[in-house]
Design a protein around this motif. Structure first.
Motif, mmCIF file in Angstrom:
data_model
loop_
_atom_site.group_PDB
_atom_site.id
_atom_site.type_symbol
_atom_site.label_atom_id
_atom_site.label_comp_id
_atom_site.label_asym_id
_atom_site.label_seq_id
_atom_site.Cartn_x
_atom_site.Cartn_y
_atom_site.Cartn_z
ATOM 1 N N PHE A 122 -72.768 3.497 42.391
ATOM 2 C CA PHE A 122 -71.519 3.081 41.774
ATOM 3 C C PHE A 122 -71.419 1.559 41.733
ATOM 4 O O PHE A 122 -71.034 0.925 42.714
ATOM 5 C CB PHE A 122 -70.329 3.669 42.534
ATOM 6 C CG PHE A 122 -70.112 5.137 42.285
ATOM 7 C CD1 PHE A 122 -69.194 5.561 41.336
ATOM 8 C CD2 PHE A 122 -70.843 6.092 42.974
ATOM 9 C CE1 PHE A 122 -68.996 6.909 41.081
ATOM 10 C CE2 PHE A 122 -70.653 7.447 42.737
ATOM 11 C CZ PHE A 122 -69.732 7.860 41.784
ATOM 12 N N THR A 123 -71.780 0.976 40.595
ATOM 13 C CA THR A 123 -71.594 -0.467 40.435
ATOM 14 C C THR A 123 -70.106 -0.798 40.386
ATOM 15 O O THR A 123 -69.705 -1.935 40.628
ATOM 16 C CB THR A 123 -72.271 -0.956 39.141
ATOM 17 O OG1 THR A 123 -71.709 -0.257 38.020
ATOM 18 C CG2 THR A 123 -73.772 -0.691 39.200
ATOM 19 N N ASP A 124 -69.287 0.217 40.096
ATOM 20 C CA ASP A 124 -67.831 0.119 40.133
ATOM 21 C C ASP A 124 -67.325 1.483 40.609
ATOM 22 O O ASP A 124 -67.673 2.510 40.020
ATOM 23 C CB ASP A 124 -67.278 -0.203 38.738
ATOM 24 C CG ASP A 124 -65.764 -0.379 38.717
ATOM 25 O OD1 ASP A 124 -65.081 0.198 39.590
ATOM 26 O OD2 ASP A 124 -65.271 -1.080 37.816
ATOM 27 N N PRO A 125 -66.513 1.532 41.686
ATOM 28 C CA PRO A 125 -66.026 2.826 42.177
ATOM 29 C C PRO A 125 -65.277 3.635 41.129
ATOM 30 O O PRO A 125 -65.152 4.858 41.263
ATOM 31 C CB PRO A 125 -65.098 2.432 43.334
ATOM 32 C CG PRO A 125 -65.591 1.101 43.785
ATOM 33 C CD PRO A 125 -66.073 0.412 42.541
ATOM 34 N N ALA A 126 -64.796 2.979 40.089
ATOM 35 C CA ALA A 126 -64.050 3.684 39.039
ATOM 36 C C ALA A 126 -64.963 4.329 38.001
ATOM 37 O O ALA A 126 -64.482 5.049 37.115
ATOM 38 C CB ALA A 126 -63.092 2.714 38.347
ATOM 39 N N ASN A 127 -66.262 4.093 38.078
ATOM 40 C CA ASN A 127 -67.189 4.652 37.096
ATOM 41 C C ASN A 127 -67.210 6.174 37.151
ATOM 42 O O ASN A 127 -66.952 6.779 38.198
ATOM 43 C CB ASN A 127 -68.604 4.125 37.336
ATOM 44 C CG ASN A 127 -68.789 2.707 36.829
ATOM 45 O OD1 ASN A 127 -67.914 2.148 36.174
ATOM 46 N ND2 ASN A 127 -69.928 2.105 37.144
ATOM 47 N N THR A 128 -67.541 6.778 36.037
ATOM 48 C CA THR A 128 -67.714 8.228 36.006
ATOM 49 C C THR A 128 -68.982 8.607 36.761
ATOM 50 O O THR A 128 -69.865 7.773 37.008
ATOM 51 C CB THR A 128 -67.845 8.729 34.564
ATOM 52 O OG1 THR A 128 -69.052 8.185 33.991
ATOM 53 C CG2 THR A 128 -66.647 8.322 33.724
#
Length: 407
Positions: A150-156
């Motif tokens: 997860f490069t961003d925790p909000a990613n799918t």
């Protein structure tokens, strides 16, 4: 009842747990906390309490699976997060079995981890030869059954799994025409990705007959079966020379007794300028044991190694450790997605199996996510090479290659 009440009194300080015993007596433990769930459970018969007291993890799991531990408020993930959140790994735990029981458990665990080739295939089939439909219901479309990135925790989940493949491919420093060995290739997603993105030729090996069928079908459908091959073979029986070796989510099934043999085999299969990337679940403390619920119901023969055990495995092989990365919360975020998709697919899973299996599966996923969120589990990515010159001197190349692979 007094014994388990004492356990909850000691364990639940933050967050609130309400317990209704089989005789109708209700007690509440802890205090409300906005960071932890409010959970209510009920025991349907007196025998459950004794079973849990004697075998906490396995007893609680089986009571939940059998419908004898009922969750009236919240769900199994809430219960696990409440209990685990009160005793995070970094604070240590006072809930250890007595020394003789602990020693006995370690002896049994070590004997069971002697994962001979004839047992390995049976252990793999226990988990990975479940219905294809089950995995379709909770994994991403590529069936990546390992920690996402997860490069961003909000990613799918789909984006995070694609980013995981790019992250691993970047560390492999692949070029067109290179020969790659994928040990524990799953349903073929990583092998197909590596070929599609870099032109490398890949041999994927697995011990799961169901995974092999899917992987071969996918290669045929993509028109690359001559470049991406899959075989039903133990890693110990592979022959040839490969420029790169990748192994994702397979080392957990090797067994500590065979770590040295695993790395020696990898060394023998690698070209002189070869590079390998090992992606595995691991424990942050020292060597330990696999809990009885996991060995009985989920991964017989499975064990998550301490980093020290991995290092001891490749010491003496003359392989250079060129990069070691620790992925901490990535697997918790991954399993959260799997849990949500499992819950959303409850009706289909119950139709495939039954209510007990559904409860087993949610217990497994809830516990696994907590092990990475507040427990002592992480993911290790260990890069090894046969030459001290095979990998650039700095890690800048990883981010540079990832950017290209994501385009």
């Amino acid at each position: 009842m007094a014994l388990i009440d004492r356990f909850f009194t000691a364990q639940v300080k933050r967050g609130q747990l309400t317990v209704t015993h089989a005789d109708g007596i209700t007690r509440t433990f802890g205090t409300p906390d906005p960071t932890l769930p409010d959970v209510a459970i009920r025991f349907t018969d007196r025998a459950v309490v004794g079973r849990i007291a004697r075998h906490p993890a396995l007893g609680a799991a089986e009571a939940f699976m059998d419908g004898r531990l009922v969750i009236d408020r919240g769900d199994i993930r809430d219960l696990v997060n409440l209990l685990k959140g009160n005793s995070p790994w970094e604070r240590g735990s006072t809930l250890r079995p007595a020394a003789p029981i602990r020693l006995f458990g370690q002896v049994i665990h070590r004997l069971d981890r002697i994962n001979m080739a004839r047992r390995s295939k049976r252990n793999v089939a226990h988990h990975y030869d479940l219905s294809d439909r089950l995995y379709d219901l909770f994994l991403d479309a590529d069936r990546q059954y390992s920690c996402a990135y997860f490069t961003d925790p909000a990613n799918t989940l789909e984006q995070a799994q694609a980013d995981k493949k790019a992250h691993i491919a970047a560390k492999l420093l692949l070029k067109p025409g290179m020969k790659v060995l994928d040990i524990g290739c799953g349903w073929g997603g990583m092998a197909l990705y590596l070929h599609a993105k870099t032109g490398a030729e890949v041999l994927g090996v697995t011990l799961s007959e169901e995974q092999l069928k899917v992987a071969r079908r996918r290669a045929q459908e993509a028109g690359v079966a001559d470049k991406v091959r899959f075989e039903l073979i133990d890693y110990r029986a592979v022959t040839g020379i490969f420029d790169r070796i990748v192994s994702v989510g397979m080392f957990e099934h090797v067994g500590p007794a065979h770590y040295g043999a695993f790395f020696r085999q990898c060394r023998d299969l690698l070209a002189d300028d070869g590079v390998m990337l090992l992606h595995t679940i691991g424990r942050m403390g020292g060597p330990g044991v696999t809990d009885t619920f996991t060995t009985k119901y989920i991964f017989p023969g499975g064990y998550n190694p301490a980093l020290s055990e991995i290092v001891r495995g490749y010491e003496g092989t003359k392989l250079f450790p060129t990069d070691i990365e620790v992925l901490r919360l990535h697997y918790a975020l991954t399993i959260d997605e799997w849990y949500d998709r499992t819950v959303a697919a409850k009706e289909q899973i119950v139709a495939l199996y039954d209510e007990r299996f559904y409860r087993l599966w949610t217990f497994y996923l809830a516990g696994a996510a907590a092990a990475f969120r507040t427990g002592g589990m992480v993911n290790y990515q260990v890069q090894l090479s046969k030459s001290r010159l095979a990998v650039p001197l700095t890690r800048d190349y990883i981010a540079d290659a990832e950017r290209v692979l994501r385009e």
